[in-house]
Design a protein around this motif. Structure first.
Motif, PDB file in Angstrom:
ATOM      1  N   PHE A 146       0.823  -1.205   0.000  1.00  0.00           N
ATOM      2  CA  PHE A 146       0.000   0.000   0.000  1.00  0.00           C
ATOM      3  C   PHE A 146       0.864   1.265   0.000  1.00  0.00           C
ATOM      4  N   GLU A 147       2.026   1.188   0.638  1.00  0.00           N
ATOM      5  CA  GLU A 147       2.956   2.328   0.582  1.00  0.00           C
ATOM      6  C   GLU A 147       3.420   2.555  -0.857  1.00  0.00           C
ATOM      7  N   ARG A 148       3.684   1.469  -1.583  1.00  0.00           N
ATOM      8  CA  ARG A 148       4.099   1.600  -2.989  1.00  0.00           C
ATOM      9  C   ARG A 148       2.980   2.172  -3.847  1.00  0.00           C
ATOM     10  N   ALA A 149       1.731   1.901  -3.434  1.00  0.00           N
ATOM     11  CA  ALA A 149       0.590   2.374  -4.216  1.00  0.00           C
ATOM     12  C   ALA A 149       0.427   3.892  -4.142  1.00  0.00           C
ATOM     13  N   LYS A 150       1.100   4.539  -3.189  1.00  0.00           N
ATOM     14  CA  LYS A 150       0.960   5.989  -3.034  1.00  0.00           C
ATOM     15  C   LYS A 150       1.421   6.735  -4.279  1.00  0.00           C
ATOM     16  N   LYS A 151       2.332   6.131  -5.051  1.00  0.00           N
ATOM     17  CA  LYS A 151       2.817   6.801  -6.259  1.00  0.00           C
ATOM     18  C   LYS A 151       1.722   6.957  -7.318  1.00  0.00           C
ATOM     19  N   PHE A 152       0.635   6.156  -7.181  1.00  0.00           N
ATOM     20  CA  PHE A 152      -0.466   6.243  -8.152  1.00  0.00           C
ATOM     21  C   PHE A 152      -1.595   7.151  -7.660  1.00  0.00           C
ATOM     22  N   LYS A 153      -1.397   7.750  -6.484  1.00  0.00           N
ATOM     23  CA  LYS A 153      -2.447   8.569  -5.886  1.00  0.00           C
ATOM     24  C   LYS A 153      -2.726   9.786  -6.750  1.00  0.00           C
ATOM     25  N   ALA A 154      -4.016  10.037  -6.985  1.00  0.00           N
ATOM     26  CA  ALA A 154      -4.435  11.187  -7.787  1.00  0.00           C
ATOM     27  C   ALA A 154      -5.159  12.177  -6.877  1.00  0.00           C
ATOM     28  N   GLY A 155      -4.842  13.440  -7.008  1.00  0.00           N
ATOM     29  CA  GLY A 155      -5.412  14.444  -6.123  1.00  0.00           C
ATOM     30  C   GLY A 155      -6.917  14.521  -6.164  1.00  0.00           C
ATOM     31  N   ALA A 156      -7.492  14.214  -7.305  1.00  0.00           N
ATOM     32  CA  ALA A 156      -8.946  14.337  -7.465  1.00  0.00           C
ATOM     33  C   ALA A 156      -9.707  13.096  -7.008  1.00  0.00           C
ATOM     34  N   SER A 157      -8.985  12.077  -6.525  1.00  0.00           N
ATOM     35  CA  SER A 157      -9.636  10.814  -6.178  1.00  0.00           C
ATOM     36  C   SER A 157      -9.051  10.249  -4.893  1.00  0.00           C
ATOM     37  N   ASP A 158      -9.908   9.587  -4.113  1.00  0.00           N
ATOM     38  CA  ASP A 158      -9.463   8.922  -2.885  1.00  0.00           C
ATOM     39  C   ASP A 158      -9.173   7.448  -3.134  1.00  0.00           C
ATOM     40  N   LEU A 159      -9.334   6.985  -4.379  1.00  0.00           N
ATOM     41  CA  LEU A 159      -9.100   5.579  -4.697  1.00  0.00           C
ATOM     42  C   LEU A 159      -7.627   5.225  -4.561  1.00  0.00           C
ATOM     43  N   VAL A 160      -7.354   4.069  -3.969  1.00  0.00           N
ATOM     44  CA  VAL A 160      -5.974   3.593  -3.854  1.00  0.00           C
ATOM     45  C   VAL A 160      -5.465   3.144  -5.221  1.00  0.00           C
TER      46      VAL A 160
END
Length: 393
Positions: free
Chosen positions: A279-293
């Motif tokens: 889940f820490e690695r998934a932070k790189k895909f985080k989009a500001g407009a979305s709360d989806l992991v």
């Protein structure tokens, strides 16, 4: 001879009820304004049945209607239900199916199921019965719809049969049909389907560590999502719909709300260190407009279910995404001392025994405490050398 006359009625001005005899009343609201009522005793209770307005129905017509209504009641006919049935417009199967879909789709958590439900009927049922009134559809017509796909596409055929039955049962409940769906007799008119293996194709748990190593050779939002699914033993929809607000990585907990769970209950997933790292690695895909992991191509929408399956197909694996939950269950049974009820709780399965389900209140969360440097506790290994697969729950 009745008590009322046309002359008497024209002279009435005081609001109230005026009896003509034999249960027939004129309910007057004002001069020349009122309605006819017939008071009857039916099925042990008193009922007032409207026979029309004073302006539209004459005294003679009211008496005739009262006589006809009393005869119907004596014959066991409910005149109120009969009138309601006459006024009701019977829908076609197509329209009834659309109405059922509209009523139920909000309760279905799986968007794919929402679309498939009506799509299968459009493809297989509508061509033969779509324009038929639901009141006219009987067993032979349903059999004609199912026969061409009954052996060629058995799973699809069973779904079509179930969905046709749902539409017809709904129509019966709404008063559009005189009977429920005639599904039971269909088995006599269709050949026996071959037995199928109901289990999802799964990778043997001993092979999961090697698979994880190959999966990590490249990184994409889909691959990281698939790894998170494996390490948590979650369902595809639960992972793809995961939000950052559900995760507490410091406490190593993922709390999935009831509305996103198949069984409609909150599910708390304790995360092993490997799962936290994913889940820490998934932070790189985080989009500001979305709360989806794990956002999809449109960042406010999750990954599609086919994204995860395509990864497996591109790796030449003839297994299903759901099969990793089976791998987890096998590992628990064969490689750990955890009880079956703990494994079922980890998979968020319902308790089949109704008595046990009524009294069980624990989710066994206290059994999943991860001790730094301690032994593995229901987690997939980080490397092939480890003993075997076990997601964090």
């Amino acid at each position: 001879m009745g008590k009322l006359t046309a002359t008497k009625i024209r002279a009435l001005t005081e609001p109230g009820r005026y009896s003509d005899g034999d249960g027939l009343f004129l309910e007057l609201n004002g001069k020349d304004s009122g309605r006819w009522l017939l008071r009857v005793q039916a099925e042990g209770r008193r009922r007032d049945i409207g026979l029309g307005s004073l302006k539209a129905v004459s005294l003679a017509d009211a008496r005739e209607a009262a006589l006809l209504t009393r005869k119907k009641i004596a014959q066991g006919v409910d005149p109120v239900a009969e009138k309601k049935q006459e006024r009701q417009v019977i829908p076609t199967f197509r329209r009834a199916a659309e109405m059922v879909h509209e009523e139920h789709e909000k309760a279905w958590k799986n968007g794919k199921h929402q679309n498939q439900w009506i799509a299968t009927l459009k493809t297989y049922a509508f061509p033969k019965m779509g324009d038929r009134l639901v009141s006219e559809i009987e067993g032979p017509l349903i059999r004609d719809v199912l026969a061409p796909i009954w052996l060629a596409k058995p799973e699809t055929a069973r779904r079509v049969r179930q969905r046709i039955g749902t539409v017809l049962d709904w129509s019966y409940a709404r008063g559009f049909r005189a009977t429920e769906a005639p599904m039971r007799s269909l088995s006599k008119g269709l050949p026996r389907q071959p037995k199928k293996d109901k289990h999802f194709a799964a990778l043997p748990y001993a092979s999961v560590p090697d698979f994880l190593e190959k999966l990590r050779a490249r990184e994409s939002v889909g691959r990281v999502a698939l790894e998170a699914l494996i390490l948590t033993a979650a369902r595809s929809g639960e992972i793809r719909g995961a939000t950052w607000s559900e995760l507490n990585l410091e406490a190593a907990l993922w709390t999935i709300p009831a509305e996103r769970m198949k069984m409609g209950r909150v599910h708390v997933v304790p995360l092993a260190p490997e799962a936290v790292a994913v889940f820490e690695r998934a932070k790189k895909f985080k989009a500001g407009a979305s709360d989806l992991v794990f956002p999809g191509q449109t960042v406010k929408k999750p990954l599609s279910d086919m994204t995860l399956l395509k990864i497996l197909r591109d790796m030449d694996l003839a297994v299903t995404v759901h099969g990793f939950r089976s791998a987890f269950r096998d590992w628990v049974a064969e490689q750990t001392d955890y009880s079956g009820e703990i494994a079922e709780a980890a998979l968020a399965h319902t308790v089949s025994n109704k008595v046990e389900a009524a009294y069980r209140r624990t989710d066994f969360l206290d059994r999943y405490t991860f001790v730094p440097g301690g032994s593995e506790i229901m987690q997939f290994p980080a490397a092939p050398a480890a003993r075997g697969p076990a997601p964090s729950r």
